[in-house]
Design an enzyme around this catalytic site. Structure first.
Site, mmCIF file in Angstrom:
data_model
loop_
_atom_site.group_PDB
_atom_site.id
_atom_site.type_symbol
_atom_site.label_atom_id
_atom_site.label_comp_id
_atom_site.label_asym_id
_atom_site.label_seq_id
_atom_site.Cartn_x
_atom_site.Cartn_y
_atom_site.Cartn_z
ATOM 1 C CD GLU A 210 -3.462 0.059 -2.915
ATOM 2 O OE1 GLU A 210 -2.871 -1.032 -2.829
ATOM 3 O OE2 GLU A 210 -4.107 0.553 -1.976
ATOM 4 N N GLY B 17 2.743 4.386 1.324
ATOM 5 C CA GLY B 17 3.519 4.597 2.538
ATOM 6 C C GLY B 17 4.981 4.296 2.310
ATOM 7 N N GLY C 187 0.805 -1.213 0.000
ATOM 8 C CA GLY C 187 0.000 0.000 0.000
ATOM 9 C C GLY C 187 0.840 1.266 0.000
ATOM 10 N N GLY D 32 -6.666 1.951 -0.114
ATOM 11 C CA GLY D 32 -7.041 0.566 -0.368
ATOM 12 C C GLY D 32 -6.844 -0.346 0.824
#
Length: 475
Positions: free
Chosen positions: A248, A227, A225, A346
């Site tokens: 994603e 980050g 994700g 997400g």
């Protein structure tokens, strides 16, 4: 020579498809007061069109700017332009954080998988869509390149589509193609695609990544994700075998991971052999690697982030970041108290999908402290006003630089002790004291207050099981 070739290429496709192009200034005149305007995502933001729109501020009023993720400048978000433009974002990035915290911009919290439906069902009707695409191929198909995500749905549901046709936009496979005749106004440009260099890595980040890598089995399918830590995990997976990718977003780390041979996608249950993503943010190294590379499949958000699709993968591993985790396992990822910092993104989609997966795992990562070690990120209770993105019922693993805590199916008391063991040593005694005060653990544990101890990393030993699984033991 290069500029002459660019002009010839533009003339060629203009003539072949009998289309009329416009200047930036001419194109943005199609934006009217009161319009709702969607801007392309992340590094695919059409910066020249955005600047052109902003330069028309004195002619515009009450224009709502819709965006998923904005990087770089957001000139329309300035307070002095609040009468002309109002931001409504699905993710709070740094460039618009002041706008939202000061009340002249909006944040719409929503799962990424649900955003396209807001456009298709008319809940958020779109007047104008500002995007960036590649030049058309011989069939007249332009590529959305590095950003398909919510943009495909936006194009299909917008009254007017204005596109920067950028000769430097990579052509990607999957669901990225859009017919040149679906674009109302074409603006040819030759501009570098926005780049986001890899973040600096410190020792704590490295240790978190090592702990995460130990949890990932060969043959797993990975999501990484948004980050800093989640995106550098890829660098610690090069010794794995037959990994798949369904995520994603991808960044530069994917390039070396693929070149190492660790990613084959051979064992994926869905989209075998393909790296499935919806957008990417990185540098030219990444953009060159994905250009016309059939291994990469850029798909719509409503597919990539669908928990039902995610859950079909065997050994699906979702890796996402948090700002705080409380002692019961609630995860706050979009705000610190009442201040919105990022977005739901997400995380909920992928955690729930991974939890449905056969042998799947959801992993939340965060450094144990913030503000130079003065504040613990493992907390007795979330900062008042903070929102829960992942519930205590959806969580599997929490990882800090001090280790991994497995929470799924565990009692509150077991969770509390596991999370305290991976908190920074300076905060463990206070966390235990609070846990006793709240009734999370039995009062007799007060006897160990101040004596809670986790052995140093140097005492860690490993064992290789017959099936190839490496198990770490730490006293």
């Amino acid at each position: 020579m290069g500029k002459e070739k660019d002009k010839k290429d533009i003339q060629d496709w203009k003539k072949r498809f009998n289309v009329i192009t416009a200047s930036v200034e001419g194109a943005v005149k199609s934006i009217s007061p009161g319009n709702r305007v969607l801007i392309g995502t992340g590094c695919s933001q059409p910066s020249l069109l955005v600047k052109g729109m902003t330069d028309r501020a004195q002619d515009l009023a009450d224009v709502e700017v819709i965006q998923l993720l904005t990087l770089g400048d957001a000139p329309y978000a300035k307070k002095e332009l609040a009468d002309s433009f109002r931001v409504n974002s699905f993710f709070v990035s740094e460039s618009i954080r002041d706008s939202i915290s000061q009340g002249f911009g909006n944040y719409t919290p929503i799962m990424l998988s649900d955003i396209p439906r807001l456009f298709s069902n008319g809940q958020i009707p779109l007047d104008v869509c500002l995007i960036q695409v590649s030049p058309p191929d011989n069939r007249g198909m332009c590529s959305l390149g590095i950003s398909v995500d919510i943009i495909k749905a936006a194009v299909e549901n917008s009254k007017i589509v204005i596109a920067q046709v950028n000769s430097r936009m990579p052509r990607t496979f999957g669901d990225s193609l859009i017919n040149i005749y679906e674009i109302d106004i074409l603006v040819p440009v030759d501009e570098p695609i926005m780049e986001i260099p890899a973040a600096a890595v410190d020792e704590d980040n490295k240790r978190i990544c090592e702990h995460v890598a130990a949890l990932i089995e060969n043959g797993s399918t990975i999501q990484m994700g948004l980050g800093k830590v989640t995106q550098i995990v890829a660098g610690y997976l090069k010794d794995k075998k037959d990994l798949g990718i369904h995520t994603e977003m991808i960044s530069d780390g994917i390039v070396d991971l693929v070149k190492s041979g660790a990613v084959t996608g051979r064992l994926k249950s869905v989209d075998q052999g393909k790296i499935v993503t919806s957008f990417c943010m990185g540098t030219k190294k990444l953009y060159d690697f994905i250009d016309n590379n059939e291994m990469f499949s850029f798909r719509r958000t409503e597919y990539v982030n669908d928990p039902m699709v995610i859950g079909q993968q065997n050994k699906m591993v979702a890796i996402n970041a948090a700002l705080e985790v409380d002692l019961t396992g609630q995860v706050c990822a979009d705000s610190l108290g009442t201040q919105f910092i990022s977005g739901i993104g997400g995380q909920a989609d992928f955690n729930r999908g991974a939890n449905r997966s056969n042998k799947g795992k959801s992993i939340i990562v965060l450094p144990s402290t913030a503000k130079d070690g003065k504040v613990s990120r493992i907390v007795a209770q979330l900062t008042p006003g903070g929102g829960v993105v992942t519930t205590r019922g959806d969580i599997h693993y929490v990882v800090t630089e001090y280790g991994a805590a497995y929470l799924h199916g565990k009692s509150i008391q077991d969770r509390v002790m596991a999370l305290i063991s991976i908190a920074h040593p300076d905060f463990r005694a206070e966390l235990l004291k609070k846990a006793i005060e709240y009734g999370y653990v039995v009062p007799s544990l007060a006897e160990v207050e101040g004596k809670l101890y986790v052995s140093p990393r140097e005492l860690t030993t490993t064992m290789l099981l017959e099936d190839g699984t490496k198990v770490k033991f730490r006293p």
